[in-house]
Every structure is written in structure tokens, then in C-alpha cells.
Design an enzyme around this catalytic site. Structure first.
Site, PDB file in Angstrom:
ATOM      1  N   LYS A 182       8.585  58.915 -51.414  1.00  0.00           N
ATOM      2  CA  LYS A 182       9.769  59.763 -51.221  1.00  0.00           C
ATOM      3  C   LYS A 182      10.872  58.926 -50.553  1.00  0.00           C
ATOM      4  CE  LYS A 182       8.168  63.469 -53.088  1.00  0.00           C
ATOM      5  NZ  LYS A 182       8.753  63.933 -54.350  1.00  0.00           N
TER       6      LYS A 182
ATOM      7  N   ASP B  86       7.995  68.693 -50.555  1.00  0.00           N
ATOM      8  CA  ASP B  86       9.048  68.255 -49.634  1.00  0.00           C
ATOM      9  C   ASP B  86       8.827  68.745 -48.204  1.00  0.00           C
ATOM     10  OD1 ASP B  86      10.387  66.886 -51.649  1.00  0.00           O
ATOM     11  OD2 ASP B  86      11.520  68.659 -52.244  1.00  0.00           O
TER      12      ASP B  86
ATOM     13  N   LYS C 154      19.194  72.194 -53.028  1.00  0.00           N
ATOM     14  CA  LYS C 154      19.592  70.860 -53.491  1.00  0.00           C
ATOM     15  C   LYS C 154      19.233  70.670 -54.965  1.00  0.00           C
ATOM     16  CE  LYS C 154      17.763  67.210 -51.242  1.00  0.00           C
ATOM     17  NZ  LYS C 154      17.105  66.099 -51.957  1.00  0.00           N
ATOM     18  N   SER C 155      18.019  71.016 -55.350  1.00  0.00           N
ATOM     19  CA  SER C 155      17.584  70.821 -56.737  1.00  0.00           C
ATOM     20  C   SER C 155      18.477  71.601 -57.701  1.00  0.00           C
ATOM     21  CB  SER C 155      16.146  71.317 -56.912  1.00  0.00           C
ATOM     22  OG  SER C 155      15.255  70.516 -56.210  1.00  0.00           O
TER      23      SER C 155
ATOM     24  N   ARG D 202       6.393  58.975 -46.345  1.00  0.00           N
ATOM     25  CA  ARG D 202       6.379  60.083 -45.376  1.00  0.00           C
ATOM     26  C   ARG D 202       5.030  60.249 -44.677  1.00  0.00           C
ATOM     27  NH1 ARG D 202      10.423  64.313 -48.576  1.00  0.00           N
ATOM     28  NH2 ARG D 202      12.311  63.360 -47.726  1.00  0.00           N
TER      29      ARG D 202
ATOM     30  N   GLY E 103      16.996  60.584 -55.323  1.00  0.00           N
ATOM     31  CA  GLY E 103      16.067  60.330 -56.422  1.00  0.00           C
ATOM     32  C   GLY E 103      16.300  61.305 -57.564  1.00  0.00           C
TER      33      GLY E 103
ATOM     34  N   ARG F  58      14.306  64.285 -43.883  1.00  0.00           N
ATOM     35  CA  ARG F  58      13.267  65.277 -43.542  1.00  0.00           C
ATOM     36  C   ARG F  58      12.412  64.826 -42.354  1.00  0.00           C
ATOM     37  NH1 ARG F  58      14.665  68.926 -47.171  1.00  0.00           N
ATOM     38  NH2 ARG F  58      14.923  68.300 -49.336  1.00  0.00           N
TER      39      ARG F  58
ATOM     40  N   GLN G 241      11.029  65.684 -61.394  1.00  0.00           N
ATOM     41  CA  GLN G 241      12.090  64.732 -61.753  1.00  0.00           C
ATOM     42  C   GLN G 241      11.749  64.019 -63.053  1.00  0.00           C
ATOM     43  OE1 GLN G 241      12.707  62.199 -58.346  1.00  0.00           O
ATOM     44  NE2 GLN G 241      13.531  63.879 -57.099  1.00  0.00           N
TER      45      GLN G 241
END
Ligand code: S3P
Length: 435
Positions: A343, A316, A22-23, A347, A95, A388, A170
Site C-alpha cells: 500500500k 484500507d 475517495k474511490s 502497513r 495508486g 492512514r 484497482q
């Protein structure tokens, strides 16, 4: 609002491949869009998050073709070629999309407005608006520095030397991206090193940059050259299967060609400390860290104190680690992980509550939790719309004494649209109850 049921008794076997990182997928679109020339991206994650980023650049005048699933051909417009989007840019649940775009948009001649879904609209943005403001950007937010972000155009940006208050790729990336459009040098240092995909991709696209673990430095005034990208399989998606195969007796599963960048694969270290049986095959490196097949076999796990230095490398993966810890022998102690509270959901609270609903003993701390391992029972839990959390509770349900119902699983499509198919293919027991 999709409800899933995870049924006990899964045995994971065979060979599977999880979708693209994804990143890297987000960044591939961004750099290819800002480059001169045409780039082909293979292994692009067809998730809602990364598709939102592609749509954002399409709305800013970038032609992006999709000849087949997982492939994007991006006709770059050059570092100065983006056009005003003419509509709000919807980052969905992402995000990464919103924070990195804020960096790019802060340096544009036009204004723009970034919006997101309910979860993203509650996430903190001061961490990017503050350094970007110091560079000369003007970004208005909703109260509490939350989205939407109204980014004013036509601001002259100045380079900055910035130390990020938290370990966040980020935030680092937003500042470096704004630095592309700034006068002079931009340098970012971090309290602990985070994933360096922005740095390595800038270098691969030909932008002069110096960087090492925990720091990066670049100057404005250069250009990016198109190049093709092969996106490796996402370690964060592989993580659910690493944990599931570790805790389901009889499992012997191979995950194909997983990205094992050291700033991403901290869960491997944590699981091995817990006694997991994980073998990494021969590796190659196409620029994003090692990529290799990973074989995981069932092994009884024991609780650990998660070392502080591994926390950013598995940021993550805590939801799946919590699931593993809840059935390990002894106690697993997590500290220094306060970032988990901001997140896609909180979480720490979300996993503690979901695991307690199926009989686990979890004690929250402000920056982590003590998870006392034991046996899980069936029950009903809420994923809080967090992809997640949903997938981690599917994993936990495989070893509960009765089925676990998981509400609100639609957001799995943000990062791992084919999760159910891969889960079924390798022998997990999960079905969809309602849409
Ligand atoms: C990401 C950085 C991490 C991670 C997120 C993706 C990135 O966020 O949790 O899933 O691609 O840079 P933070 O920078 O907020 O830690």
C-alpha cells in the site's frame, strides 16, 4: 513534513461528517470525463489524490469547473474525445489514480507518461501492465515494473478473460476500463470479491455490463451518458473515528451519512466481533451501497482472529484495526493480508514499528501480525508519509499514558484534508507541532 502530537484523554462526542469517498470521487471524474454531456459531482473529495485525477483529465482537454468546494461540473468529451496531455500526468500519491488511468490510457490514440510521488514510485505496477499487455497495450516501466509508466498510444486492444491473481479492485478496474476501448468481450474474475464501484458506475453511465460478486463482463464499442453523482462520506475516513470512539472511555459519537457498501465496511464486522458498540441508523441507497448514520459508543474491546473473508472488505482499515487491537484485551491475529505490504507504505511493518515505539507488543507475519493488547505509553513515531498510519497513530495516542508525536503527517491531505478539524470538533486531542 508536518509533525503532530496526539495527547491522551480524548472523549469523542457529538455529530460529525467526514468527507466524500475517495474511490468514488476518482471514478466520478473519470466516467464523467469520458461521457457525452455534463455531469455534476457533489460531495467530491477535495483531497490531493482525487484532485490529481481531475487535473489529469483537465490536461487531456476535459473542462472541469469547481463552483464551490466539494462540487465538480465535468463537461464530458465522450469516449473518444480525450486529447494528448502535452505533459507528464502526475498521480501524486494515488495508486487508484495511476492504475485506473493506465487502463484508460492504454486504449488512446496518443502516448502518455504517468508519474507519482516517492511512495507511488515504489508501488508495483506489473499487476496492471501485465493484463493490459495481454490486451495489446504497450507500457514501459522503470525497473521492477515500477512507475513512471510510459503508455504507448495507437495500440489496438483486444478483449480478454482475466483472473486477477490478487483481490484488487484497482487491477479489475484497469482491465475493465481498457475493455471499454477494446475489440470484443472483456471479463474479469477475482479470487475474492472487491468493491464494485467501477461496475456500478459504468452501469449508471449507461454502458452495458454484467457483474456480480467476484466477476464482471463488458464489451467495447458503446458510449457513456452524463449523469449527476452524489458521493457518500468515505467509510475509510469514518473508520478512524469508529475506532477512536470505541477505545476512548466516555465517547458517544455519531458519524453522518457514511457509505456502508459491504465490500468497504468490513471493519464494522471486525469491531463488532471485538465487542464494539456500534449502531447503524436507517439507510438509503443512491447506487453505491447503503448510506446511514453510524453511532459508536465506548466499549471494552477484546482480541479476535480476523476472519479471512473479511480481509478484502477492510483492506484500507488495518492500520486503525491495529491501533484498536493494541489496547484490546488478548491477542488479535491478522492473516491473509499480504496486500498491506504494497500500500502507500508497508502497513504491516509500519504499524508494527509505530505501535512498538509506544510500548505495544506486535509480532509480524509475512501476511499479517499478532497484536497483543495492553497499555500504550507516550513516544515518537514515524508515519512513513502514509496518511492512514498517521491518522491511526493519532487514534492510538488518545489512550496512551503520555503524548505521542507523529512525524511526517502532511500526506493526510491526500485522503482527508480536514482531519484535524473534525478530530478537534468531536473531542480528540491533537495539535500540530511543526510544518
Ligand atoms: C481502491 C482499491 C484498493 C484500496 C484503495 C482504493 C479502489 O486497492 O486499497 O485504497 O478505489 O479501487 P487495491 O485494489 O490495490 O486492493
Amino acid at each position: 513534513m508536518s509533525t503532530w502530537r496526539s495527547r491522551p484523554g480524548g472523549v469523542l462526542r457529538g455529530v460529525v461528517r467526514v468527507p466524500g469517498d475517495k474511490s468514488i470521487s476518482h471514478r466520478s471524474i473519470m466516467f464523467a470525463a469520458l461521457a457525452d454531456g455534463t455531469s455534476t459531482i457533489r460531495g467530491f473529495l477535495e483531497g490531493e489524490d482525487t484532485r490529481a485525477t481531475a487535473a489529469a483529465f483537465a490536461a487531456m482537454g476535459v473542462r472541469i469547473e469547481s463552483p464551490e468546494p466539494g462540487v465538480r461540473v465535468v463537461h464530458g468529451v465522450g469516449i473518444d474525445g480525450l486529447r494528448a496531455p502535452g505533459q507528464d500526468i502526475d498521480c501524486g500519491n494515488a495508486g487508484t489514480g495511476m492504475r485506473l488511468l493506465a487502463g484508460v490510457l492504454a486504449g488512446q490514440p496518443f502516448g502518455s507518461r504517468l508519474i507519482g510521488d516517492a511512495s507511488l514510485s515504489r508501488r508495483p505496477m506489473r499487476r496492471v501492465t501485465e493484463p493490459l499487455g495481454l490486451m495489446g497495450a504497450r507500457i514501459d516501466t522503470a525497473s521492477g515494473a515500477m512507475p513512471p509508466l510510459q503508455v504507448h498510444g495507437g495500440r489496438a486492444l483486444q478483449g480478454i478473460h482475466y483472473s486477477t491473481p490478487m483481490a484488487s479492485a484497482q487491477v479489475k478496474s484497469a482491465v475493465l476500463l481498457a475493455g471499454l476501448f477494446a475489440e470484443g468481450e472483456t471479463e474479469v474474475t477475482e479470487p475474492q470479491p472487491t468493491r464494485d464501484y467501477t461496475e456500478s458506475m459504468l452501469q449508471a453511465f449507461g454502458w452495458p455490463i454484467e457483474y456480480g460478486p467476484g466477476w464482471a463482463r463488458l464489451s467495447g464499442g458503446h458510449r457513456l451518458q452524463a449523469r449527476d453523482i452524489d458521493v457518500p462520506a468515505d467509510f475509510s475516513s469514518a473508520a478512524f473515528f469508529l475506532v477512536a470512539a470505541s477505545i476512548c472511555p466516555g465517547s458517544d459519537l455519531t458519524l453522518r451519512q457514511v457509505g456502508l457498501h459491504p465490500r468497504r465496511s468490513g471493519l464494522l464486522r471486525a469491531l463488532r466481533l471485538m465487542g464494539a458498540d456500534i449502531e447503524v441508523g436507517a439507510s438509503t441507497d443512491a447506487g453505491f451501497g447503503e448510506v446511514a448514520d453510524v453511532r459508536v459508543r465506548y466499549a471494552p474491546l477484546r482480541g479476535i482472529d480476523v476472519p479471512q473473508d473479511v480481509v478484502p472488505d477492510m483492506i484500507d482499515e488495518f492500520p486503525s484495526l491495529f491501533a484498536a487491537a493494541s489496547v484490546a484485551s488478548g491477542t488479535t491475529r491478522v492473516r491473509g493480508a499480504e496486500e498491506l505490504r504494497v500500500k502507500e507504505s508497508d502497513r504491516i511493518a509500519g504499524m508494527a514499528s509505530a505501535l512498538r515505539s509506544v510500548g505495544a507488543h506486535v509480532v509480524e507475519a509475512p501476511d499479517g501480525a499478532d497484536i497483543h493488547g495492553g497499555a500504550l505509553e507516550g513516544g515518537e513515531v514515524d508515519s512513513l508519509g502514509d496518511h492512514r498510519l498517521a491518522m491511526s497513530m493519532v487514534v492510538a495516542g488518545q489512550v496512551a499514558s503520555a503524548p505521542v508525536k507523529i512525524r511526517d503527517c502532511a500526506n493526510v491531505a491526500t485522503s482527508f484534508p480536514g482531519f484535524l478539524a473534525v478530530a478537534e470538533q468531536c473531542g480528540m486531542r491533537v495539535d500540530v507541532l511543526a510544518d
